[in-house]
Motif scaffolding. Structure first.
Motif, PDB file in Angstrom:
ATOM      1  N   LEU A 104       0.807  -1.208   0.000  1.00 33.39           N
ATOM      2  CA  LEU A 104       0.000   0.000   0.000  1.00 33.39           C
ATOM      3  C   LEU A 104       0.844   1.264   0.000  1.00 33.39           C
ATOM      4  O   LEU A 104       0.384   2.309  -0.430  1.00 33.39           O
ATOM      5  CB  LEU A 104      -0.916   0.012   1.232  1.00 33.39           C
ATOM      6  N   TRP A 105       2.045   1.184   0.494  1.00 37.71           N
ATOM      7  CA  TRP A 105       2.855   2.380   0.673  1.00 37.71           C
ATOM      8  C   TRP A 105       4.033   2.436  -0.281  1.00 37.71           C
ATOM      9  O   TRP A 105       4.885   3.291  -0.174  1.00 37.71           O
ATOM     10  CB  TRP A 105       3.364   2.448   2.113  1.00 37.71           C
ATOM     11  N   SER A 106       4.124   1.512  -1.217  1.00 42.27           N
ATOM     12  CA  SER A 106       5.237   1.524  -2.158  1.00 42.27           C
ATOM     13  C   SER A 106       4.720   1.246  -3.552  1.00 42.27           C
ATOM     14  O   SER A 106       3.579   0.844  -3.744  1.00 42.27           O
ATOM     15  CB  SER A 106       6.276   0.461  -1.766  1.00 42.27           C
ATOM     16  N   CYS A 107       5.570   1.478  -4.517  1.00 38.86           N
ATOM     17  CA  CYS A 107       5.213   1.156  -5.891  1.00 38.86           C
ATOM     18  C   CYS A 107       6.497   0.844  -6.635  1.00 38.86           C
ATOM     19  O   CYS A 107       7.585   1.218  -6.210  1.00 38.86           O
ATOM     20  CB  CYS A 107       4.470   2.317  -6.553  1.00 38.86           C
ATOM     21  N   GLU A 108       6.364   0.136  -7.730  1.00 32.64           N
ATOM     22  CA  GLU A 108       7.513  -0.252  -8.527  1.00 32.64           C
ATOM     23  C   GLU A 108       7.293   0.132  -9.971  1.00 32.64           C
ATOM     24  O   GLU A 108       6.166   0.198 -10.458  1.00 32.64           O
ATOM     25  CB  GLU A 108       7.757  -1.766  -8.432  1.00 32.64           C
ATOM     26  N   SER A 109       8.392   0.365 -10.666  1.00 38.62           N
ATOM     27  CA  SER A 109       8.310   0.622 -12.095  1.00 38.62           C
ATOM     28  C   SER A 109       8.050  -0.695 -12.813  1.00 38.62           C
ATOM     29  O   SER A 109       8.797  -1.657 -12.655  1.00 38.62           O
ATOM     30  CB  SER A 109       9.622   1.240 -12.599  1.00 38.62           C
ATOM     31  N   GLY A 134       2.236  16.677 -13.906  1.00 34.43           N
ATOM     32  CA  GLY A 134       0.828  16.979 -14.089  1.00 34.43           C
ATOM     33  C   GLY A 134      -0.070  15.765 -14.115  1.00 34.43           C
ATOM     34  O   GLY A 134      -1.297  15.890 -13.981  1.00 34.43           O
ATOM     35  N   GLU A 135       0.506  14.574 -14.281  1.00 34.01           N
ATOM     36  CA  GLU A 135      -0.265  13.337 -14.292  1.00 34.01           C
ATOM     37  C   GLU A 135      -0.034  12.509 -13.030  1.00 34.01           C
ATOM     38  O   GLU A 135      -0.281  11.304 -13.005  1.00 34.01           O
ATOM     39  CB  GLU A 135       0.078  12.519 -15.540  1.00 34.01           C
ATOM     40  N   SER A 136       0.477  13.160 -11.989  1.00 33.01           N
ATOM     41  CA  SER A 136       0.697  12.526 -10.678  1.00 33.01           C
ATOM     42  C   SER A 136       1.716  11.398 -10.728  1.00 33.01           C
ATOM     43  O   SER A 136       1.632  10.437  -9.952  1.00 33.01           O
ATOM     44  CB  SER A 136      -0.630  12.011 -10.097  1.00 33.01           C
ATOM     45  N   THR A 158       6.913   7.645 -12.857  1.00 30.70           N
ATOM     46  CA  THR A 158       6.237   6.504 -12.217  1.00 30.70           C
ATOM     47  C   THR A 158       5.131   6.973 -11.287  1.00 30.70           C
ATOM     48  O   THR A 158       5.396   7.708 -10.328  1.00 30.70           O
ATOM     49  CB  THR A 158       7.259   5.679 -11.418  1.00 30.70           C
ATOM     50  N   PRO A 159       3.878   6.567 -11.512  1.00 30.91           N
ATOM     51  CA  PRO A 159       2.789   6.925 -10.601  1.00 30.91           C
ATOM     52  C   PRO A 159       2.740   5.981  -9.398  1.00 30.91           C
ATOM     53  O   PRO A 159       3.151   4.827  -9.479  1.00 30.91           O
ATOM     54  CB  PRO A 159       1.539   6.765 -11.471  1.00 30.91           C
ATOM     55  N   CYS A 160       2.239   6.478  -8.278  1.00 35.57           N
ATOM     56  CA  CYS A 160       2.019   5.678  -7.081  1.00 35.57           C
ATOM     57  C   CYS A 160       0.657   6.038  -6.516  1.00 35.57           C
ATOM     58  O   CYS A 160       0.289   7.215  -6.483  1.00 35.57           O
ATOM     59  CB  CYS A 160       3.094   5.943  -6.023  1.00 35.57           C
ATOM     60  N   GLY A 202      21.477  12.059 -18.961  1.00 31.18           N
ATOM     61  CA  GLY A 202      21.172  12.923 -17.827  1.00 31.18           C
ATOM     62  C   GLY A 202      20.057  12.436 -16.933  1.00 31.18           C
ATOM     63  O   GLY A 202      19.620  13.165 -16.032  1.00 31.18           O
ATOM     64  N   LYS A 203      19.583  11.214 -17.147  1.00 28.39           N
ATOM     65  CA  LYS A 203      18.474  10.693 -16.361  1.00 28.39           C
ATOM     66  C   LYS A 203      18.815   9.324 -15.779  1.00 28.39           C
ATOM     67  O   LYS A 203      19.707   8.633 -16.269  1.00 28.39           O
ATOM     68  CB  LYS A 203      17.214  10.585 -17.220  1.00 28.39           C
ATOM     69  N   VAL A 204      18.082   8.954 -14.726  1.00 25.81           N
ATOM     70  CA  VAL A 204      18.230   7.629 -14.115  1.00 25.81           C
ATOM     71  C   VAL A 204      16.890   6.916 -14.196  1.00 25.81           C
ATOM     72  O   VAL A 204      15.840   7.549 -14.372  1.00 25.81           O
ATOM     73  CB  VAL A 204      18.700   7.725 -12.649  1.00 25.81           C
ATOM     74  N   HIS A 205      16.931   5.598 -14.058  1.00 25.74           N
ATOM     75  CA  HIS A 205      15.720   4.779 -14.172  1.00 25.74           C
ATOM     76  C   HIS A 205      15.155   4.525 -12.784  1.00 25.74           C
ATOM     77  O   HIS A 205      15.836   3.986 -11.908  1.00 25.74           O
ATOM     78  CB  HIS A 205      16.046   3.453 -14.858  1.00 25.74           C
ATOM     79  N   ALA A 206      13.912   4.920 -12.553  1.00 28.03           N
ATOM     80  CA  ALA A 206      13.248   4.689 -11.267  1.00 28.03           C
ATOM     81  C   ALA A 206      12.873   3.217 -11.130  1.00 28.03           C
ATOM     82  O   ALA A 206      12.331   2.615 -12.057  1.00 28.03           O
ATOM     83  CB  ALA A 206      12.006   5.555 -11.156  1.00 28.03           C
TER      84      ALA A 206
END
Length: 227
Positions: free
Chosen positions: A20-25, A49-51, A70-72, A95-99
């Motif tokens: 309930l308190w976590s999410c994964e890509s 803007g899309e949470s 990544t949405p949660c 310049g980016k990392v993968h969540a």
């Protein structure tokens, strides 16, 4: 002070349920050696803007931009900032990392003892205590004892009490805190992890924090110095 009530007879408290308190890509793949680059940091994470989480700044001041917004479910407000434990692949590309995933961190402000009838100090398991680099947060890694009660119950109450601040002749201050925990008759059958951050104010460089926290081994004190 935060109170948590029962969700279902089997799912007791929201803050100890990783589902309930976590999410994964969903598009993160394992088994190719990429896990060697994964790290976890406490951070302030921003939604777009899309949470969906699209950037964050860690407690060490490292700014991250995610290649995979990544949405949660627990971060439902768009264009907002949340306290989170961020898992990400530290291999920078363009310049980016993968969540990899996000876990919500319970965040509270200190309470005054004058506003409480009593300061409950039921025991917890204290795994770690540390300050964020800029001393904005006092972070705790805890385990609370849980179980399924036969009847209704009010849930755990947790928080942080700022007992006092003592100023030395040199001008350096010692901030005294006590961890507030009321078990409220919740059965103690197993342990569940709780990550927690306490917002600090008025803590300057060279100050120190003395935290009292009751454990199953007895009342302990942890001293932390602000660099």
């Amino acid at each position: 002070m935060i109170n948590f009530r029962r969700l279902t007879p089997c799912l007791l408290l929201a803050f100890v349920l990783a589902a309930l308190w976590s999410c994964e890509s969903e598009d993160y793949e394992t088994g190719d050696g990429e896990l060697s680059h994964v790290r976890a940091d406490f951070a302030m994470a921003d939604t777009d803007g899309e949470s969906a989480f699209y950037k964050a700044e860690t407690d060490d001041g490292v700014k991250l931009t995610f290649s995979n917004p990544t949405p949660c479910k627990w971060a439902s407000v768009a264009d907002s900032t949340y306290r989170a434990l961020v898992y990400y692949n530290n291999k920078v590309e363009d310049g980016k990392v993968h969540a990899v995933g996000f876990m919500q961190v319970l965040t509270v402000s200190p309470m005054s003892p004058d506003k409480l009838k009593t300061v409950a100090t039921d025991p917890v398991i204290c795994e770690s205590v540390w300050l964020s680099k800029d001393a904005t947060f006092l972070n705790l890694g805890l385990f609370l004892k849980m179980g399924t009660p036969e009847g209704e119950y009010t849930g755990h109450n947790v928080g942080m009490v700022r007992d006092s601040v003592v100023t030395a002749p040199s001008g350096q201050c010692t901030h005294f805190f006590t961890f507030y925990h009321a078990q409220n008759d919740v059965p103690e059958y197993y342990s569940s992890r709780l990550w927690m951050s306490i917002r600090l104010s008025g803590v300057a460089a060279s100050d120190s924090i003395l935290l009292r926290i009751n454990t199953y081994e007895g009342m302990t004190e942890r001293k932390l110095c602000v660099e």
